[in-house]
Enzyme design. Structure first.
Site, PDB file in Angstrom:
ATOM      1  N   VAL A 118     -24.416  50.643 138.326  1.00 44.86           N
ATOM      2  CA  VAL A 118     -23.798  51.728 137.570  1.00 44.86           C
ATOM      3  C   VAL A 118     -22.663  52.216 138.454  1.00 44.86           C
ATOM      4  O   VAL A 118     -22.822  52.286 139.659  1.00 44.86           O
ATOM      5  CB  VAL A 118     -24.796  52.854 137.267  1.00 44.86           C
ATOM      6  CG1 VAL A 118     -25.716  52.469 136.143  1.00 44.86           C
ATOM      7  CG2 VAL A 118     -25.616  53.191 138.488  1.00 44.86           C
ATOM      8  N   CYS A 119     -21.508  52.495 137.884  1.00 46.00           N
ATOM      9  CA  CYS A 119     -20.329  52.725 138.714  1.00 46.00           C
ATOM     10  C   CYS A 119     -19.404  53.735 138.058  1.00 46.00           C
ATOM     11  O   CYS A 119     -19.562  54.058 136.895  1.00 46.00           O
ATOM     12  CB  CYS A 119     -19.499  51.454 138.861  1.00 46.00           C
ATOM     13  SG  CYS A 119     -20.364  50.131 139.677  1.00 46.00           S
ATOM     14  N   THR A 120     -18.412  54.195 138.822  1.00 45.39           N
ATOM     15  CA  THR A 120     -17.329  54.977 138.246  1.00 45.39           C
ATOM     16  C   THR A 120     -16.011  54.344 138.680  1.00 45.39           C
ATOM     17  O   THR A 120     -15.814  54.122 139.867  1.00 45.39           O
ATOM     18  CB  THR A 120     -17.375  56.439 138.736  1.00 45.39           C
ATOM     19  OG1 THR A 120     -18.649  56.991 138.400  1.00 45.39           O
ATOM     20  CG2 THR A 120     -16.274  57.261 138.089  1.00 45.39           C
ATOM     21  N   ARG A 130     -21.356  61.251 134.474  1.00 47.03           N
ATOM     22  CA  ARG A 130     -20.429  61.276 135.600  1.00 47.03           C
ATOM     23  C   ARG A 130     -18.997  61.320 135.089  1.00 47.03           C
ATOM     24  O   ARG A 130     -18.065  61.584 135.819  1.00 47.03           O
ATOM     25  CB  ARG A 130     -20.641  60.031 136.476  1.00 47.03           C
ATOM     26  CG  ARG A 130     -21.933  60.078 137.290  1.00 47.03           C
ATOM     27  CD  ARG A 130     -22.335  58.711 137.789  1.00 47.03           C
ATOM     28  NE  ARG A 130     -22.924  57.901 136.720  1.00 47.03           N
ATOM     29  CZ  ARG A 130     -22.515  56.685 136.394  1.00 47.03           C
ATOM     30  NH1 ARG A 130     -21.546  56.105 137.054  1.00 47.03           N
ATOM     31  NH2 ARG A 130     -23.087  56.027 135.391  1.00 47.03           N
TER      32      ARG A 130
END
Ligand SMILES: *[C@@H]1O[C@H](CO)[C@@H](O)[C@H](O)[C@H]1NC(C)=O
Ligand SMILES: *[C@@H]1O[C@H](CO)[C@@H](O)[C@H](O)[C@H]1NC(C)=O
Ligand SMILES: *[C@@H]1O[C@H](CO)[C@@H](O)[C@H](O)[C@H]1NC(C)=O
Ligand SMILES: *[C@@H]1O[C@H](CO)[C@@H](O)[C@H](O)[C@H]1NC(C)=O
Ligand SMILES: *[C@@H]1O[C@H](CO)[C@@H](O)[C@H](O)[C@H]1NC(C)=O
Length: 395
Positions: free
Chosen positions: A142-144, A333
């Site tokens: 999971v990333c931004t 996020r």
């Protein structure tokens, strides 16, 4: 492959359960403004640089870097095996999976199959373990990612790499076990042909697909996981059954970084190549308004969200949810990142202010392995390892 399904199903079930139980993010905080240059408790160090010489045969390319990181790589591969073991409770099944995975490695396309074989022999590990490590990442991230343009038209790209969701929680120091073990494996890579840089990337040593990279003067690229009920990992099963016309997503990003020579070509390949699993590709170019999020199903681009500075869209942010839908309430996020970008303002965009945005909880969380900052016109990349001491969101 049964364990994979179990792990994925457990993860999905846990996400849904938590979604019902919790509502607000208690870990959110004010936008950080003085984090760069990186110091303090959320900064855990920098990463070393290595050259990958593309003129060497694939089996030789990774030898130097995986020799240097051998201990760390063996630890991560053992951790992955231990995690499987907690799910399947059978050494025999693990051994049989290892040999199936080794076979899977031989079905991967060139040059990835050869590179993975070279890595296994360089660190004297079973081929199946190195294959597992290389496909593992396709499932648990999971990333931004952010692409943004300053008022002069200069493009910046930045990402937090969050990895290890549901892969074991260390109660003693409240951290994700895999996330911690992966940090020492992070490296910065300079891929060269004829002694000249083709592209640069930050990545795990021994992981042959690409997750973030920059091709100087042309484009920057990151990919994020897209959890999608429809399509999910069916492509991976089709691959096992012999239907192999789709691409592993991190192999596609590697090929695009290595071989695409324009923003448009990269965009076209990322949007239109058939994939094994859904994905988000975040692509930035070298010219004003060249920046987009490509939302992919296995077969098609469902949506391409472009920068559009004339209409006030001077950044795009992607976490792990479709841009046209709200994020999961317990994993938002996106809004904190947008809020901090809005506070930063377009006039103040720089690698430093992007680092600040990516240092604000819950954009920074306990899964965050590293923050990578990319600047296309100079072909610049910098990567920092991160920590998120309590109080900090688990994801
Ligand atoms: C947590 O503890 C384990 C050992 O018990 C250690 O390997 C890991 O680095 C620690 N993590 C943090 C974030 O301190
Ligand atoms: C790259 O540089 C090294 C030493 O600087 C040289 O030995 C080698 O022949 C060069 N390779 C190519 C492909 O130009
Ligand atoms: C990339 O953009 C910079 C200006 O931001 C420009 O100087 C440079 O020539 C561009 N590079 C290419 C390959 O177009
Ligand atoms: C890039 O293209 C070259 C030449 O066609 C090919 O040999 C190489 O394998 C390609 N790279 C990747 C990662 O697919
Ligand atoms: C950020 O600013 C944009 C444009 O003014 C606005 O549409 C958006 O709602 C803002 N987002 C947040 C989270 O503040």
């Amino acid at each position: 492959m049964r364990a994979w399904v179990l792990v994925a199903a457990a993860a999905a079930a846990a996400l849904l359960t938590v979604a019902v139980v919790r509502a607000r993010d208690p870990y959110a905080e004010e936008c950080k403004i003085h984090e760069y240059p990186p110091t303090g408790p959320t900064y855990k160090g920098t990463v070393s640089n290595y050259i990958i010489n593309l003129d060497l045969p694939p089996s030789q390319r990774w030898v130097q870097v995986v020799h240097a990181k051998k201990t760390e790589l063996l630890i991560v591969m053992k951790t992955i095996k231990d995690i499987f073991y907690t799910f399947v409770h059978s050494r025999k099944l693990i051994a049989s999976m290892e040999s199936k995975l080794a076979w899977l490695g031989s079905t991967l396309p060139y040059p990835f199959n050869e590179e993975i074989k070279g890595i296994a022999s360089a660190v004297e590990a079973p081929l199946g373990d190195v294959v597992a490590f290389n496909i593992f990442y396709e499932i648990f991230t999971v990333c931004t990612s952010i692409v943004t343009e300053d008022t002069s038209g200069k493009l910046y790209h930045a990402r937090n790499l969050d990895f290890g969701l549901f892969l074991g929680w260390d109660i003693q120091n409240s951290s994700w076990i895999t996330t911690g073990k992966l940090k020492p494996l992070m490296v910065s890579l300079d891929f060269q042909k004829n002694n000249k840089t083709v592209f640069k990337s930050s990545n795990f040593a021994g992981y042959v697909g690409m997750i973030s990279g920059v091709k100087q003067g042309i484009f920057t690229l990151t990919m994020n996981e897209r959890f999608s009920i429809d399509g999910g990992y069916i492509g991976v099963f089709e691959w096992l059954l012999g239907q192999r016309d789709g691409w592993w997503m991190s192999f596609l990003t590697r090929t695009v970084l290595e071989n695409s020579t324009s923003y448009e070509d990269a965009k076209d390949k990322l949007a239109n190549t058939k994939l094994l699993a859904p994905a988000y590709f975040i692509l930035g170019g070298n010219k004003s308004n060249e920046g987009c999020i490509i939302t992919r199903s296995r077969t098609a681009a469902l949506n391409i969200k472009n920068l559009d500075t004339k209409n006030g869209i001077w950044y795009v942010v992607e976490t792990n949810y479709d841009p046209w839908k709200p994020p999961l309430v317990i994993d938002d996020r996106r809004h904190p990142a947008m809020n901090c970008l809005n506070h930063t303002k377009q006039e103040k965009i720089s690698l430093g202010t992007l680092y600040n945005v990516l240092s604000t909880k819950p954009v920074l969380n306990k899964l965050t392995v590293s923050t990578t900052l990319l600047e296309v016109s100079e072909g610049h990349i910098e990567t920092y390892l991160r920590d998120c001491p309590d109080p900090c969101s688990p994801w």
